[in-house]
Design a protein around this motif. Sequence first.
Motif, PDB file in Angstrom:
ATOM      1  N   GLU A  88      -2.555 -20.101 -45.574  1.00  0.00           N
ATOM      2  CA  GLU A  88      -1.350 -20.807 -45.338  1.00  0.00           C
ATOM      3  C   GLU A  88      -0.118 -20.421 -46.197  1.00  0.00           C
ATOM      4  OE1 GLU A  88      -4.155 -23.634 -47.614  1.00  0.00           O
ATOM      5  OE2 GLU A  88      -4.319 -22.349 -45.825  1.00  0.00           O
ATOM      6  N   SER A  89      -0.705 -19.907 -47.492  1.00  0.00           N
ATOM      7  CA  SER A  89       0.374 -19.653 -48.198  1.00  0.00           C
ATOM      8  C   SER A  89       0.802 -17.921 -48.651  1.00  0.00           C
ATOM      9  CB  SER A  89       0.164 -20.079 -49.695  1.00  0.00           C
ATOM     10  OG  SER A  89      -1.177 -19.901 -50.321  1.00  0.00           O
ATOM     11  N   CYS A  90      -0.202 -17.300 -48.286  1.00  0.00           N
ATOM     12  CA  CYS A  90       0.022 -15.948 -48.641  1.00  0.00           C
ATOM     13  C   CYS A  90      -0.348 -14.963 -47.536  1.00  0.00           C
ATOM     14  CB  CYS A  90      -0.846 -15.574 -49.721  1.00  0.00           C
ATOM     15  SG  CYS A  90      -0.609 -16.000 -51.394  1.00  0.00           S
ATOM     16  N   PHE A  91      -0.290 -15.582 -46.231  1.00  0.00           N
ATOM     17  CA  PHE A  91      -0.336 -14.600 -44.928  1.00  0.00           C
ATOM     18  C   PHE A  91       0.556 -15.058 -44.131  1.00  0.00           C
ATOM     19  CE2 PHE A  91      -2.228 -13.309 -40.919  1.00  0.00           C
ATOM     20  CZ  PHE A  91      -3.007 -12.159 -41.305  1.00  0.00           C
ATOM     21  N   ASP A  92       1.138 -14.118 -43.297  1.00  0.00           N
ATOM     22  CA  ASP A  92       2.207 -14.325 -42.243  1.00  0.00           C
ATOM     23  C   ASP A  92       1.644 -14.154 -40.867  1.00  0.00           C
ATOM     24  OD1 ASP A  92       4.616 -14.517 -40.855  1.00  0.00           O
ATOM     25  OD2 ASP A  92       5.225 -12.528 -41.513  1.00  0.00           O
ATOM     26  N   ARG A 152       0.784  -8.395 -48.812  1.00  0.00           N
ATOM     27  CA  ARG A 152       0.845  -9.467 -47.878  1.00  0.00           C
ATOM     28  C   ARG A 152       0.363  -8.878 -46.400  1.00  0.00           C
ATOM     29  NH1 ARG A 152       3.208 -14.441 -48.415  1.00  0.00           N
ATOM     30  NH2 ARG A 152       3.485 -15.643 -46.422  1.00  0.00           N
ATOM     31  N   ASN A 153      -0.638  -9.681 -45.858  1.00  0.00           N
ATOM     32  CA  ASN A 153      -1.406  -9.140 -44.579  1.00  0.00           C
ATOM     33  C   ASN A 153      -2.074  -7.898 -44.667  1.00  0.00           C
ATOM     34  OD1 ASN A 153       0.494 -11.421 -43.879  1.00  0.00           O
ATOM     35  ND2 ASN A 153       0.170 -10.563 -41.634  1.00  0.00           N
ATOM     36  N   CYS A 175      -0.944  -7.103 -37.186  1.00  0.00           N
ATOM     37  CA  CYS A 175      -1.181  -8.403 -37.836  1.00  0.00           C
ATOM     38  C   CYS A 175      -1.945  -8.257 -39.070  1.00  0.00           C
ATOM     39  CB  CYS A 175      -1.749  -9.501 -36.970  1.00  0.00           C
ATOM     40  SG  CYS A 175      -2.552 -10.741 -37.479  1.00  0.00           S
ATOM     41  N   ALA A 207       3.331 -14.605 -38.135  1.00  0.00           N
ATOM     42  CA  ALA A 207       4.251 -14.639 -37.242  1.00  0.00           C
ATOM     43  C   ALA A 207       4.038 -13.356 -36.226  1.00  0.00           C
ATOM     44  CB  ALA A 207       5.695 -14.156 -37.781  1.00  0.00           C
ATOM     45  N   GLN A 208       3.519 -12.178 -36.894  1.00  0.00           N
ATOM     46  CA  GLN A 208       3.154 -10.958 -36.152  1.00  0.00           C
ATOM     47  C   GLN A 208       1.904 -11.118 -35.310  1.00  0.00           C
ATOM     48  OE1 GLN A 208       5.919  -9.261 -35.949  1.00  0.00           O
ATOM     49  NE2 GLN A 208       4.823  -7.295 -36.267  1.00  0.00           N
ATOM     50  N   GLN A 237      -0.892 -10.296 -53.125  1.00  0.00           N
ATOM     51  CA  GLN A 237      -1.373 -11.468 -51.941  1.00  0.00           C
ATOM     52  C   GLN A 237      -2.427 -10.928 -51.024  1.00  0.00           C
ATOM     53  OE1 GLN A 237       2.381 -12.678 -50.327  1.00  0.00           O
ATOM     54  NE2 GLN A 237       2.985 -13.729 -52.127  1.00  0.00           N
ATOM     55  N   ASN A 267       4.377  -4.399 -49.291  1.00  0.00           N
ATOM     56  CA  ASN A 267       4.885  -5.953 -49.264  1.00  0.00           C
ATOM     57  C   ASN A 267       4.044  -6.828 -50.239  1.00  0.00           C
ATOM     58  OD1 ASN A 267       6.884  -7.860 -48.617  1.00  0.00           O
ATOM     59  ND2 ASN A 267       5.548  -8.359 -46.876  1.00  0.00           N
TER      60      ASN A 267
END
Length: 316
Positions: free
Chosen positions: A96-100, A183-184, A147, A102-103, A208, A180
């Motif tokens: 919940e804090s280090c993964f996006d 992240r992800n 993703c 949205a994609q 992350q 990035n």
Amino acid sequence: MQAKKRYLTLLSAGTCLALLLYLGGVRLRAARHPPPGSRHGPRPGGAERPWPRFPDALRPFAPAERPGPEGGGRLSPRQRRDASAGLYRGRRCRMESCFDFAQCRKNGFKVYVYPQQKGEKIAESYQNVLAAIEGSRFYTSDPGQACLFVLSLDTLDRDQLSPQYVHNLRSKVQSLHLWNNGRNHLIFNLYSGTWPDYTEDVGFDIGQAMLAKASISTENFRPNFDVSIPLFSKDHPRTGGEKGFLRFNTIPPLRKYMLVFKGKRYLTGIGSDTRNALYHVHNGEDVVLLTTCKHGKDWQKHKDSRCDRDNAEYEK
């Protein structure tokens, strides 16, 4: 006349002495028999009251402790050693804090593998990992649809003494335009550090990124974020069997062996206690645990009474 003066002097001294003795006796009796409700009364059971301590009195003069990477107080020697490599910088990371997401919500679960860079060596084990991902229905060659991102840089073996060790990995990862701060991203790792310590430093700041790692310690494992994977050999098959093999959940399993392990004993250093105890489980029938003492140039200095037998079974 002088006798009178001597008499008055002795009388005055005696009076003062008597007054001092009287006042001292009063205080002593007061201390032994305090009034009801007094804070200085005797403790239950006749135990003497301990001397009071005043920790706050020395606090202004004590040097301030520097908080750890996540405000956790003093750093241990191991944390100070590994902090520069970024092992603890993303310690608080969770999905919940280090993964996006949205994609993932937009395009579904798609995994992008970075294209292999010219001249970069990739071990066969990591080639199998990448090939398995690229051959799955989750793979996408379009990073805009992805993703999850997986590096083509080989991160499996981060032992500096290994021929599979990739040098300058830190700068190579930071130069990726999709990095990035990790992240992800998902990073695979089997070995980290060097015998006999085997610290969990992978040699670069993972940021992350999620870590799929073998032999990860509980203190560094981030629940619901990292993935604990088994330590597999380079000969491990990429696929598990024919289609439909797992269609039925057969209990007990139809396989001959329930548990199999083959590896080094590690006579000293981290992991030695665990691997030296494997012979208690080994029965040579459905549980086969084979270990060899031949590890390192000076293994014979640490040789024990079981080494000859273990080496012989290992080499069969």
